[in-house]
Design a protein around this motif. Structure first.
Motif, PDB file in Angstrom:
ATOM      1  N   LEU A 175      15.399   6.430  -1.365  1.00 16.68           N
ATOM      2  CA  LEU A 175      14.188   5.680  -1.703  1.00 16.68           C
ATOM      3  C   LEU A 175      13.757   4.775  -0.550  1.00 16.68           C
ATOM      4  N   LEU A 176      14.728   4.238   0.178  1.00 16.10           N
ATOM      5  CA  LEU A 176      14.415   3.331   1.294  1.00 16.10           C
ATOM      6  C   LEU A 176      13.637   4.035   2.407  1.00 16.10           C
ATOM      7  N   LYS A 177      13.774   5.358   2.495  1.00 19.18           N
ATOM      8  CA  LYS A 177      13.019   6.115   3.506  1.00 19.18           C
ATOM      9  C   LYS A 177      11.520   6.037   3.248  1.00 19.18           C
ATOM     10  N   ASN A 178      11.157   5.773   1.993  1.00 15.53           N
ATOM     11  CA  ASN A 178       9.734   5.666   1.621  1.00 15.53           C
ATOM     12  C   ASN A 178       9.389   4.230   1.224  1.00 15.53           C
ATOM     13  N   PHE A 179      10.137   3.284   1.767  1.00 18.48           N
ATOM     14  CA  PHE A 179       9.970   1.880   1.390  1.00 18.48           C
ATOM     15  C   PHE A 179       8.541   1.397   1.653  1.00 18.48           C
ATOM     16  N   ASN A 180       7.974   1.760   2.795  1.00 20.12           N
ATOM     17  CA  ASN A 180       6.624   1.285   3.147  1.00 20.12           C
ATOM     18  C   ASN A 180       5.593   1.704   2.095  1.00 20.12           C
ATOM     19  N   LEU A 181       5.667   2.975   1.672  1.00 22.39           N
ATOM     20  CA  LEU A 181       4.729   3.474   0.668  1.00 22.39           C
ATOM     21  C   LEU A 181       4.888   2.701  -0.635  1.00 22.39           C
ATOM     22  N   PHE A 182       6.123   2.563  -1.119  1.00 20.07           N
ATOM     23  CA  PHE A 182       6.366   1.872  -2.382  1.00 20.07           C
ATOM     24  C   PHE A 182       5.989   0.390  -2.288  1.00 20.07           C
ATOM     25  N   PHE A 184       3.815  -1.216  -0.294  1.00 15.91           N
ATOM     26  CA  PHE A 184       2.381  -1.515  -0.204  1.00 15.91           C
ATOM     27  C   PHE A 184       1.661  -1.245  -1.519  1.00 15.91           C
ATOM     28  N   ILE A 185       2.117  -0.233  -2.279  1.00 19.36           N
ATOM     29  CA  ILE A 185       1.548  -0.015  -3.611  1.00 19.36           C
ATOM     30  C   ILE A 185       1.893  -1.185  -4.523  1.00 19.36           C
ATOM     31  N   PHE A 186       3.155  -1.614  -4.478  1.00 22.85           N
ATOM     32  CA  PHE A 186       3.588  -2.750  -5.289  1.00 22.85           C
ATOM     33  C   PHE A 186       2.843  -4.024  -4.877  1.00 22.85           C
ATOM     34  N   LEU A 187       2.643  -4.215  -3.566  1.00 26.04           N
ATOM     35  CA  LEU A 187       1.973  -5.412  -3.054  1.00 26.04           C
ATOM     36  C   LEU A 187       0.540  -5.489  -3.568  1.00 26.04           C
ATOM     37  N   LYS A 188      -0.129  -4.346  -3.622  1.00 26.84           N
ATOM     38  CA  LYS A 188      -1.527  -4.307  -4.066  1.00 26.84           C
ATOM     39  C   LYS A 188      -1.666  -4.323  -5.589  1.00 26.84           C
ATOM     40  N   LYS A 189      -0.760  -3.632  -6.290  1.00 27.54           N
ATOM     41  CA  LYS A 189      -0.973  -3.390  -7.721  1.00 27.54           C
ATOM     42  C   LYS A 189       0.126  -3.929  -8.621  1.00 27.54           C
ATOM     43  N   GLY A 190       1.309  -4.249  -8.046  1.00 26.74           N
ATOM     44  CA  GLY A 190       2.446  -4.629  -8.886  1.00 26.74           C
ATOM     45  C   GLY A 190       3.055  -3.400  -9.541  1.00 26.74           C
ATOM     46  N   PHE A 191       3.918  -3.632 -10.532  1.00 31.42           N
ATOM     47  CA  PHE A 191       4.562  -2.512 -11.219  1.00 31.42           C
ATOM     48  C   PHE A 191       3.693  -2.039 -12.371  1.00 31.42           C
ATOM     49  N   LYS A 192       2.611  -1.351 -12.029  1.00 26.16           N
ATOM     50  CA  LYS A 192       1.762  -0.775 -13.068  1.00 26.16           C
ATOM     51  C   LYS A 192       2.455   0.447 -13.664  1.00 26.16           C
ATOM     52  N   ASN A 193       2.029   0.805 -14.882  1.00 27.68           N
ATOM     53  CA  ASN A 193       2.686   1.915 -15.569  1.00 27.68           C
ATOM     54  C   ASN A 193       2.664   3.205 -14.757  1.00 27.68           C
ATOM     55  N   PHE A 195       2.636   3.643 -11.607  1.00 31.60           N
ATOM     56  CA  PHE A 195       3.572   3.536 -10.493  1.00 31.60           C
ATOM     57  C   PHE A 195       5.001   3.732 -10.991  1.00 31.60           C
ATOM     58  N   LEU A 196       5.319   3.163 -12.151  1.00 29.05           N
ATOM     59  CA  LEU A 196       6.657   3.314 -12.726  1.00 29.05           C
ATOM     60  C   LEU A 196       6.926   4.768 -13.108  1.00 29.05           C
ATOM     61  N   ASP A 243      -3.098   6.134  -4.163  1.00 34.10           N
ATOM     62  CA  ASP A 243      -1.686   6.056  -4.565  1.00 34.10           C
ATOM     63  C   ASP A 243      -1.254   7.363  -5.218  1.00 34.10           C
ATOM     64  N   TYR A 244      -2.119   7.870  -6.089  1.00 35.61           N
ATOM     65  CA  TYR A 244      -1.820   9.110  -6.812  1.00 35.61           C
ATOM     66  C   TYR A 244      -1.531  10.247  -5.842  1.00 35.61           C
ATOM     67  N   PHE A 245      -2.391  10.405  -4.859  1.00 33.18           N
ATOM     68  CA  PHE A 245      -2.240  11.554  -3.960  1.00 33.18           C
ATOM     69  C   PHE A 245      -1.085  11.371  -2.975  1.00 33.18           C
ATOM     70  N   LEU A 246      -0.851  10.158  -2.508  1.00 29.52           N
ATOM     71  CA  LEU A 246       0.280   9.935  -1.605  1.00 29.52           C
ATOM     72  C   LEU A 246       1.609  10.115  -2.334  1.00 29.52           C
ATOM     73  N   LEU A 247       1.681   9.629  -3.575  1.00 33.81           N
ATOM     74  CA  LEU A 247       2.913   9.782  -4.351  1.00 33.81           C
ATOM     75  C   LEU A 247       3.120  11.245  -4.773  1.00 33.81           C
ATOM     76  N   THR A 248       2.038  11.921  -5.139  1.00 34.60           N
ATOM     77  CA  THR A 248       2.139  13.343  -5.486  1.00 34.60           C
ATOM     78  C   THR A 248       2.533  14.169  -4.261  1.00 34.60           C
ATOM     79  N   ASP A 249       2.034  13.791  -3.097  1.00 38.77           N
ATOM     80  CA  ASP A 249       2.406  14.468  -1.859  1.00 38.77           C
ATOM     81  C   ASP A 249       3.908  14.315  -1.592  1.00 38.77           C
ATOM     82  N   LEU A 250       4.450  13.122  -1.881  1.00 37.07           N
ATOM     83  CA  LEU A 250       5.887  12.895  -1.718  1.00 37.07           C
ATOM     84  C   LEU A 250       6.675  13.749  -2.705  1.00 37.07           C
TER      85      LEU A 250
END
Length: 333
Positions: A175-182, A184-193, A195-196, A243-250
């Motif tokens: 998970l730490l390999k994708n820390f930047n992606l996670f 920045f999403i958390f920074l902008k939106k928090g733990f929205k459903n 994202f969880l 966020d949707y497309f970057l996370l789906t790409d991952l």
């Protein structure tokens, strides 16, 4: 001669045109590779939403080969008959080993040919295998069934157990390999459903890969629901679509990496969603106590995904009596 190995990924309800749109707009390399795969379109004879045209109905049809009017399971979390044969049961009879992760509405018949089994978070019928997966599963199940009224004490215990399990399995470092992606999403939106849900699916893939890499498994099935959840709730939200497309790409990247250990890969959905006007449904914050406040007495209760719930009564006589009282409940007319 060794048996061939198949990886089946059920990306629940994704819309292909939406994927095409985002893959191009956000230059998602893995989604573009996904779109290059050969594909076919199939159809269901079911047509009625909230009756037979739902993923928890269609998934049983896919996994058992039976039409909905044959298996007659129409609700998420419903008790699945023990005589229903699903694909992993059939393969077990043929002594073919399988690993099953997250399909909706399942009944797990434990045997040595099913190496791994994790039911969907709304399932109160099936156990997990191996038992160590409970350290991860209990947090997801408790959150999914009680997302409008969380028990902070239980969730904290389940959260710690999940963290220890992810550390033990080395998943944290993945998970730490994708820390930047996670981050920045958390920074902008928090733990929205949404994202969880994506985090759950991404962690699921990492755990599944970790558990299966040293096992001789011929059929692997993974069910993922995060794409469907986002489309249901955030399709028109331009602020969050990236966020949707970057996370789906991952997710697609992990799937392709996993597929290198298999002879074949199939990616499918039960059916596709279409964009419609927003619909709003009432859900009590605390569904269990909501019914109790109306003096409804039941033996067991568990919530489902949106505004549904399963109530179990001691016998038919009590059920009929309590059902009369439930039908009299009226809110806002």
């Amino acid at each position: 001669m060794s048996k061939k190995k198949l990886l089946a990924i059920n990306l629940n309800e994704f819309n292909l045109n939406y994927i095409k749109y985002g893959a191009k707009k956000y230059n998602c390399k893995n989604l573009k590779n996904f779109l290059k795969l050969k594909y076919i379109s199939t159809f269901s004879r079911d047509k009625t939403q909230d009756k037979d045209l739902d993923p928890w109905v269609q998934n049983i049809s896919i996994n058992s080969g039976k039409k909905s009017n044959e298996h007659k399971i129409f609700n998420l979390g419903e008790q699945i008959p023990t005589n229903l044969i699903q694909i992993w049961d059939y393969l077990s009879k043929k002594k073919i080993k399988s690993a099953i992760w997250g399909p909706m509405n399942t009944n797990f018949k434990n045997n040595k040919f099913i190496e791994i089994f994790l039911p969907d978070p709304w399932n109160n019928q099936s156990i997990v295998k191996p038992k160590e997966l409970n350290s991860f599963y209990k947090l997801a199940r408790n959150y999914a069934q009680n997302y409008t009224k969380q028990n902070i004490k239980f969730n904290f215990i389940y959260f710690l157990n999940s963290i220890f399990y992810l550390l033990y399995r080395g998943i944290i470092f993945k998970l730490l390999k994708n820390f930047n992606l996670f981050f920045f999403i958390f920074l902008k939106k928090g733990f929205k459903n949404y994202f969880l849900f994506f985090l759950f699916d991404i962690i699921s893939l990492y755990i599944f890969r970790n558990l299966t890499k040293r096992k001789k498994i011929n059929f692997s099935l993974v069910f993922l629901n995060s794409l469907a959840h986002f489309q249901h709730n955030n399709w028109d939200n331009k602020f969050e679509e990236k966020d949707y497309f970057l996370l789906t790409d991952l997710i697609m990247q992990i799937i392709f990496e996993m597929s290198k250990n298999y002879d074949s890969l199939i990616i499918y959905n039960g059916f596709s969603q279409k964009k419609i006007k927003p619909e709003f449904m009432l859900r009590p914050i605390d569904p269990k106590n909501f019914f109790k406040s109306y003096n409804i007495h039941f033996k067991k209760f568990h919530s489902n995904m949106t505004n549904g719930a399963i109530l179990t009564f001691k016998n038919n006589k009590i059920l009929k009596f309590q059902l009369k009282k439930i039908k009299k409940i009226n809110l806002f007319g």
